[in-house]
Design a protein around this motif. Structure first.
Motif, short mmCIF file in Angstrom:
data_model
loop_
_atom_site.label_atom_id
_atom_site.label_comp_id
_atom_site.label_asym_id
_atom_site.label_seq_id
_atom_site.Cartn_x
_atom_site.Cartn_y
_atom_site.Cartn_z
N VAL A 73 11.15 -15.87 5.15
CA VAL A 73 10.78 -17.27 4.96
C VAL A 73 9.47 -17.58 5.69
N LEU A 74 9.31 -17.05 6.89
CA LEU A 74 8.09 -17.26 7.65
C LEU A 74 6.88 -16.68 6.91
N ILE A 75 7.03 -15.48 6.39
CA ILE A 75 5.94 -14.86 5.63
C ILE A 75 5.61 -15.69 4.39
N ALA A 76 6.65 -16.18 3.70
CA ALA A 76 6.43 -17.00 2.51
C ALA A 76 5.68 -18.29 2.86
N LEU A 77 6.04 -18.89 3.99
CA LEU A 77 5.35 -20.12 4.40
C LEU A 77 3.89 -19.87 4.71
N ILE A 78 3.60 -18.72 5.30
CA ILE A 78 2.20 -18.38 5.62
C ILE A 78 1.37 -18.33 4.33
N PHE A 79 1.96 -17.78 3.27
CA PHE A 79 1.24 -17.69 2.00
C PHE A 79 1.20 -19.04 1.28
N VAL A 80 2.19 -19.88 1.49
CA VAL A 80 2.27 -21.16 0.79
C VAL A 80 1.38 -22.22 1.45
N PHE A 81 1.18 -22.13 2.76
CA PHE A 81 0.43 -23.14 3.48
C PHE A 81 -0.94 -23.45 2.87
N PRO A 82 -1.75 -22.43 2.51
CA PRO A 82 -3.05 -22.76 1.90
C PRO A 82 -2.93 -23.57 0.60
N LEU A 83 -1.91 -23.26 -0.21
CA LEU A 83 -1.71 -24.02 -1.45
C LEU A 83 -1.31 -25.45 -1.15
#
Length: 292
Positions: A21-31
């Motif tokens: 989930v943490l990794i997914a959030l890192i990728f989602v934050f820029p969007l």
């Protein structure tokens, strides 16, 4: 012991999901930042960029930046051009490169290893080294259209598609994948009297779902992000893709809210392509597993 083992396993599973989930959030934050910024005026956008407010729909929220983006540039024209150019190139590339990979792996012909080595050697050449010679050649090529024969491919879709249909990397991916396919299938098909075209179409390609998805993703990213070549060969807005259109927002006064709105709009086809391909990829994996 059983209870402790179950608790330990549950803890490990929870830790694993937390990391994912943490990794997914890192990728989602820029969007999320991009979309939230597109809804704010420039002054608030810059003020919020140093805090968590940049990721939240707070303050003066509106769609004014999107309206301004459409007024500054023909956004839908750029998006349509990119989708058309990318889609046609991806489809043609999968057909041509898979056929080339099939010929390199399964068909015995003289000089195939030498030609494959030369093809792979092109991977070390950056596109910038051949851009000018390719431009000079394309500017003088003939084209047979509805109006007869014309000279020069400038300001057209074909000049943005044809040079990128075949490339060494995509052929190499198909070659490596086809080498791992069971040779017994090909031999059995040949014994049954199937032609090479039938083997390619009915035996090899139905088993190639994973590599088709991989090659499509890589080709899509390359084509959708094209900037240098379209900038060189198109002078009319009617043929320019999204990356060239981005420069419209950096002329005169830069409005960062409009830039974020434009980036949000041109990201939609990428997400749609990803979701479609993800579904097709999972279906192809399941289908291949059943057939195997």
């Amino acid at each position: 012991m059983t209870m402790i083992s179950a608790d330990t396993q549950g803890l490990r599973l929870a830790t694993r999901y937390a990391v994912l989930v943490l990794i997914a959030l890192i990728f989602v934050f820029p969007l999320v930042f991009m979309v939230m910024s597109s809804l704010k005026p420039d002054q608030q956008l810059l003020q919020d960029s140093g805090s968590l407010r940049a990721f939240l729909p707070v303050g003066d929220i509106s769609l004014d930046n999107y309206a301004a983006a459409f007024q500054r540039a023909p956004v839908w024209t750029f998006v349509f051009n990119s989708v058309l150019i990318t889609g046609v190139t991806v489809v043609l590339s999968l057909v041509v490169c898979s056929a080339a990979g099939f010929a390199f792996v399964f068909v015995r012909w003289k000089g195939r290893e030498t030609l494959l080595a030369i093809l792979l050697a092109t991977l070390i050449l950056p596109f910038e080294t051949i851009a000018i010679p390719l431009l000079l050649m394309a500017a003088n090529l003939p084209w047979l259209g509805l109006d007869g024969i014309s000279w020069g491919w400038m300001n057209s879709y074909r000049i943005q598609i044809v040079p990128f249909i075949a490339d060494g990397l995509t052929v190499f991916l198909f070659v490596q994948y086809f080498k791992d396919l069971p040779g017994e299938l090909i031999e059995a098909a040949r014994v049954e009297g199937a032609s090479w075209a039938q083997i390619y179409r009915k035996v090899v390609m139905p088993l190639s779902g994973p590599i088709l998805a991989t090659a499509a993703i890589l080709k899509f990213l390359v084509m959708y992000n094209q900037y240098l070549w379209p900038l060189m060969v198109t002078q009319e807005e009617g043929y320019r893709p999204v990356m060239v259109g981005l420069q419209y927002f950096f002329q005169l006064n830069v409005a960062w809210g409009e830039v974020m709105a434009y980036l949000s709009l041109i990201t939609v086809p990428v997400l749609a392509f990803y979701l479609y391909l993800q579904k097709s990829f999972i279906a192809s994996i399941a289908s291949t597993g059943v057939k195997g």
